[in-house]
Design an enzyme around this catalytic site. Sequence first.
Site, short mmCIF file in Angstrom:
data_model
loop_
_atom_site.label_atom_id
_atom_site.label_comp_id
_atom_site.label_asym_id
_atom_site.label_seq_id
_atom_site.Cartn_x
_atom_site.Cartn_y
_atom_site.Cartn_z
CE LYS A 114 -4.76 -1.42 1.32
NZ LYS A 114 -5.43 -1.50 2.36
CE LYS A 196 -6.16 -9.20 -1.91
NZ LYS A 196 -6.88 -8.67 -0.43
CE LYS A 199 -13.16 -3.92 0.30
NZ LYS A 199 -13.05 -4.21 0.97
#
Length: 331
Positions: A114, A196, A199
Amino acid sequence: MEDKKLIFSGIQPTGTFTLGNYMGAVKNWGSLQEEYNCIYCVVDMHAITVRQDPAKLRQNTLNSYALLMACGVDPEKSILFIQSHVRTHAELNWILGCNTQFGELSRMTQFKDKSQRHPDDVNSGLFTYPVLMAADILAYNADLVPVGVDQKQHLELARNIAQRFNQRYGDFFTLPEPYIPKVGAKIMSLQEPTKKMSKSDENPNACILILDDKDTIIRKFKRAVTDSDTEVCYSEGKDGINNLMTIYSIVTGKDFAAIESEFAGKGYGDFKLAVGEAVADHLEPVRTEFARLSKDKAYLKKCYTEGAEKAMKYSQRIVSKVYHKVGFVDR
Ligand code: ATP
Ligand code: LTN
């Protein structure tokens, strides 16, 4: 509460849930309610570790709450609440933070990912995110935490923090165990099946949102990336097909051998269409229930208010003891 093992889990209100969130975590939350005491929350405090538009965050939090109910979490059976409504999480977060090392937080792969994705906002909340997650779990002394496989590292850290606290201040916290489903712990992107499903993927065809309509779901599955082979079979290297077989197996209850014989002699086209239809039909009741619930704002408010009261009462007992153990003066 009855004397059953305690489950705790949370999900971020950072948009609509994906099929990955559903199969890896949320779908199981409902089915665990009979066998365990369950506590679930929408982790809005975790969500602000990346920039959020305030009005959207509020709306997404309410939608996530309703969506959890639509997916089968029953606020009569479980405690279902919004994280920021229960201040013990933030209180315990501070104490656990003082028992967590900089070095161990630096090793968290989600932080590395992130911070690379948002280089202009590597804030300290993003860095200490796993401490707040440990606080969520330990504030209830949960036994089991149902999550997808990507959360395993965070859960190991929570166990280490609990263990260290116990060594320093005397046995107190239960060491939480991950509860990871055997099938569906990591649903892959439909466009890049080695990654993966997420969202935050920029390609809308890569992920199925659980509120997508039937046509959209079928279209996305038709476009799913597979391989140059033609046979529907589960084997190494066939990431796209393996992922579709996993998804189909979860929604139909069929095992891989049954799926292989069902599609023997048929091409990938037929298989993709079947997966799309099965997923859309499986999600139809979730969509209908979400539409019904989201109109009933008063009922939702009653549920999350009562949920927060119960969660507060439960966690307050534990956090007060922690305050005493670390040497704070009793109030
Ligand atoms: P983002 O990708 O934007 O970081 P997310 O989709 O991972 O978010 P979270 O709120 O972080 O969503 O995760 C909620 C739950 O869903 C967690 O238990 C997580 O392990 C699980 N989960 C997320 N993605 C998948 C996936 N592709 N397959 C299985 N489980 C998943
Ligand atoms: N980090 C988790 C969300 C989360 C969580 C928790 C999961 C926050 N607190 C406590 C289980 C238990 C994620 O899914 N990304």
